[in-house]
Write an enzyme that holds these catalytic residues in place. Structure first.
Site, short mmCIF file in Angstrom:
data_model
loop_
_atom_site.label_atom_id
_atom_site.label_comp_id
_atom_site.label_asym_id
_atom_site.label_seq_id
_atom_site.Cartn_x
_atom_site.Cartn_y
_atom_site.Cartn_z
N HIS A 1 25.65 -12.84 19.13
CA HIS A 1 25.74 -11.38 19.09
C HIS A 1 25.92 -10.96 17.64
O HIS A 1 26.60 -11.65 16.88
CB HIS A 1 26.93 -10.90 19.92
CG HIS A 1 26.82 -9.48 20.33
ND1 HIS A 1 27.21 -8.45 19.52
CD2 HIS A 1 26.32 -8.92 21.46
CE1 HIS A 1 26.97 -7.30 20.13
NE2 HIS A 1 26.43 -7.55 21.30
N ASP B 1 24.83 -10.84 28.68
CA ASP B 1 23.64 -11.17 29.46
C ASP B 1 23.67 -12.58 30.04
O ASP B 1 22.84 -12.92 30.87
CB ASP B 1 22.38 -11.02 28.59
CG ASP B 1 22.09 -9.56 28.29
OD1 ASP B 1 22.27 -8.76 29.22
OD2 ASP B 1 21.71 -9.25 27.17
N HIS C 1 17.48 -7.90 23.06
CA HIS C 1 18.48 -6.89 23.42
C HIS C 1 18.69 -7.00 24.93
O HIS C 1 19.02 -8.07 25.43
CB HIS C 1 17.95 -5.53 22.95
CG HIS C 1 18.93 -4.40 22.97
ND1 HIS C 1 20.27 -4.56 23.20
CD2 HIS C 1 18.75 -3.05 22.79
CE1 HIS C 1 20.88 -3.37 23.15
NE2 HIS C 1 19.97 -2.44 22.92
N1 ACO Z 1 20.61 -19.66 19.97
C1 ACO Z 1 20.52 -20.49 18.90
N2 ACO Z 1 20.80 -20.11 17.63
C2 ACO Z 1 21.18 -18.82 17.45
C3 ACO Z 1 21.29 -17.91 18.54
C4 ACO Z 1 21.00 -18.38 19.82
N3 ACO Z 1 21.09 -17.58 20.89
N4 ACO Z 1 21.67 -16.71 18.05
C5 ACO Z 1 21.79 -16.85 16.74
N5 ACO Z 1 21.51 -18.12 16.37
C6 ACO Z 1 21.57 -18.69 15.02
C7 ACO Z 1 20.45 -18.16 14.15
O1 ACO Z 1 19.29 -18.97 14.23
C8 ACO Z 1 21.10 -18.20 12.78
O2 ACO Z 1 21.13 -19.56 12.37
P1 ACO Z 1 20.96 -19.91 10.79
O3 ACO Z 1 22.15 -19.34 10.11
O4 ACO Z 1 20.88 -21.39 10.76
O5 ACO Z 1 19.68 -19.25 10.37
C9 ACO Z 1 22.55 -17.83 13.05
O6 ACO Z 1 22.79 -18.23 14.41
C10 ACO Z 1 22.83 -16.34 12.90
O7 ACO Z 1 21.97 -15.64 13.78
P2 ACO Z 1 21.23 -14.30 13.45
O8 ACO Z 1 19.85 -14.34 14.05
O9 ACO Z 1 21.34 -14.00 11.98
O10 ACO Z 1 22.13 -13.27 14.23
P3 ACO Z 1 21.76 -11.78 14.54
O11 ACO Z 1 23.05 -11.02 14.50
O12 ACO Z 1 20.66 -11.28 13.69
O13 ACO Z 1 21.20 -11.85 16.05
C11 ACO Z 1 21.05 -11.86 18.38
C12 ACO Z 1 21.92 -11.53 17.17
C13 ACO Z 1 19.71 -11.13 18.27
C14 ACO Z 1 21.77 -11.36 19.64
C15 ACO Z 1 20.84 -13.40 18.44
O14 ACO Z 1 22.08 -14.04 18.59
C16 ACO Z 1 19.91 -13.81 19.58
O15 ACO Z 1 18.69 -13.76 19.42
N6 ACO Z 1 20.47 -14.20 20.77
C17 ACO Z 1 19.66 -14.55 21.92
C18 ACO Z 1 19.19 -13.28 22.61
C19 ACO Z 1 20.30 -12.57 23.35
O16 ACO Z 1 21.06 -13.18 24.08
N7 ACO Z 1 20.34 -11.25 23.18
C20 ACO Z 1 21.29 -10.40 23.87
C21 ACO Z 1 22.31 -9.84 22.92
S1 ACO Z 1 23.48 -8.86 23.80
C22 ACO Z 1 22.68 -7.40 24.07
O17 ACO Z 1 21.84 -6.96 23.35
C23 ACO Z 1 23.03 -6.67 25.25
#
Ligand code: ACO
Length: 437
Positions: A307, A363, A268
């Site tokens: 996201h 971010d 987050h």
């Molecule tokens: N890098 C690589 N792969 C990713 C990323 C990433 N940053 N984010 C998602 N994916 C992939 C997942 O592994 C998944 O792949 P799959 O379908 O092969 O399993 C697919 O994309 C879908 O991702 P989910 O994890 O299901 O997406 P979710 O909506 O649950 O997660 C989140 C969202 C937590 C923001 C995620 O994208 C992440 O961890 N990002 C990195 C952390 C980040 O930047 N957080 C800040 C968010 S903005 C905020 O809170 C202010």
């Protein structure tokens, strides 16, 4: 217009049901009538991580994740970032309308007069270890304010609520600045009422021996814009915590501390700090392809990408890129920007990211600006928490005024043992190596 209704056929027994649809949703409680017999509890929905469940009705923030749209109370984020001050936007988010000139003056005056911390709170902060993480200090200190303002428990009185809102918005920058000064072993700087919200924050962070601090106006405006971009983001993890804790009628200081704790996680608000660590780890542009290959192999995530809601460019990231140019004219270009831009270019052309609709989020670039302005990465999430306090409190107020809300209490699908008899110690045998709880 014909009533919108969902017809359901239960193939277990052939029963049919009509369930009304409002705002593109059905009420989960309408499913409870779907039973196979009198002893059946009734149908529930199963939705880990709230992937498809609206937990409230809200009039604060609108996001269209596919189109990359973000609006507070109907106003596009880009217009607010260009034309408003943060406190003007905080007023809008909290009270629903942009303030008139006298309303804004009164609001700014009120916030300015609530920036001081009780001296005992300052002493409380002094008790932290020299290397305590600023987010841990912030969360604990905001919770500790609950002991300073016992009147805050009276959450049903709108005037009392407004007072706590002003206290929290006024004091957040002071707590944040004190956590920063504490980690550097510097004496605390008291708030200065001559300054704007952002200038005063900069004053409390960076004033040294000069009699009057002079904030750089370009940097103060950039900080204000960053605050505007972070003011609210509808039902994200920390807003959901704010509502959940607030639904038990805990006071706003404790609910805000809980929300800030949720924000601290690297998935987050903690992601901005992680982005900087990641850019340091990558080190140079030529190392990016190898880094991306590891991300695609599932070794780790690309921080600042992806996201839950945005499946398009995060509109906040676009405004931040624009603000970054202004900041770099003053501070000089942060060399990490080149790595970030190249990382973004490569990722956005890569099938892995394209297929999953992974774009830079808020971010990804915020940390680069913060670092250029002189902030250390450990305080980045604290910088997020300051403006988000306005959003958390708006969500909290809306919750308390919503007659449909009750204490938040999800259901579960129990997958454990059926009832079984207690086993005395002498009859339990040697547990399997993996059986340790
Ligand atoms: N890098 C690589 N792969 C990713 C990323 C990433 N940053 N984010 C998602 N994916 C992939 C997942 O592994 C998944 O792949 P799959 O379908 O092969 O399993 C697919 O994309 C879908 O991702 P989910 O994890 O299901 O997406 P979710 O909506 O649950 O997660 C989140 C969202 C937590 C923001 C995620 O994208 C992440 O961890 N990002 C990195 C952390 C980040 O930047 N957080 C800040 C968010 S903005 C905020 O809170 C202010």
């Amino acid at each position: 217009m014909e009533k919108e209704v969902l017809s359901i056929v239960d193939k277990r027994n052939g029963s049919t049901y009509e369930v009304p649809i409002h705002h593109g949703t059905i009420r989960a409680m309408d499913l409870r009538q779907i039973k196979t017999g009198p002893d059946d509890f009734g149908l529930m929905t199963y939705d880990p991580a709230f992937m498809n469940t609206a937990s409230c009705k809200s009039a604060i923030t609108f996001i269209d994740g596919d189109k990359g749209i973000l609006r507070y109370r109907g106003y596009p984020i880009e217009q607010l970032a260009e034309k408003c001050s943060f406190l003007e936007v905080a007023y809008l988010v909290l009270f629903g309308e942009l303030p008139s000139d006298p309303q804004l003056k009164e609001w700014v005056g009120a916030i300015t007069h609530h920036t001081m911390l009780h001296e005992t709170t300052k002493h409380f902060l002094e008790g932290f270890r020299y290397d305590a993480h600023p987010m841990g200090m912030l969360v604990s200190t905001v919770a500790a304010l609950s002991t300073v303002y016992p009147d805050a428990r009276n959450i049903h009185d709108p005037q009392v609520r407004k007072l706590q809102i002003m206290r929290l918005i006024g004091k957040m920058p002071t707590i944040a600045a004190y956590t920063y000064r504490h980690s550097l072993g510097l004496p605390y700087v008291y708030p200065d009422n001559d300054f704007s919200y952002s200038e005063n924050f900069m004053n409390m962070l960076w004033k040294m021996t000069e009699p009057k601090y002079a904030a750089n106006p370009v940097l103060a405006r950039a900080l204000d814009i960053l605050f505007i971009l972070h003011a609210d983001h509808e039902q994200n993890c920390s807003a959901n915590v704010m509502r959940s804790v607030g639904s038990s009628h805990a006071d706003p200081f404790l609910s805000t501390a809980a929300a800030a704790a949720a924000l601290s996680g690297p998935l987050h608000g903690g992601a901005n700090e992680e982005v900087l660590k990641m850019l340091d780890q990558i080190g140079s542009k030529d190392k990016i392809p190898a880094y991306i290959a590891k991300v695609k192999a599932g070794e780790f995530k690309l921080m600042g990408f992806g996201h839950r809601i945005y499946k398009n460019y995060d509109p906040r990231a676009s405004v931040i890129k624009w603000a970054a140019d202004k900041v770099f004219e003053v501070t000089g270009r942060n060399p990490k920007l080149d790595i970030a831009l190249e990382l973004e270019r490569i990722a956005l052309e890569d099938d892995y990211f394209v297929k999953r609709k992974l774009y830079p989020n808020v971010d990804f670039y915020s940390g680069i600006i913060y670092q250029a302005m002189g902030f250390k990465p450990e305080i980045f999430t604290v910088l997020f928490a300051i403006p988000r306090t306005a959003g958390w409190l708006a969500q909290w107020q809306e919750l308390l005024e919503d007659g449909e809300q009750k204490i938040a209490r999800p259901r579960q699908v129990y997958t454990g043992y059926e009832a079984r008899d207690f086993v005395p110690m002498e009859k339990r045998g040697v547990p399997a190596a993996t059986a340790t709880p």
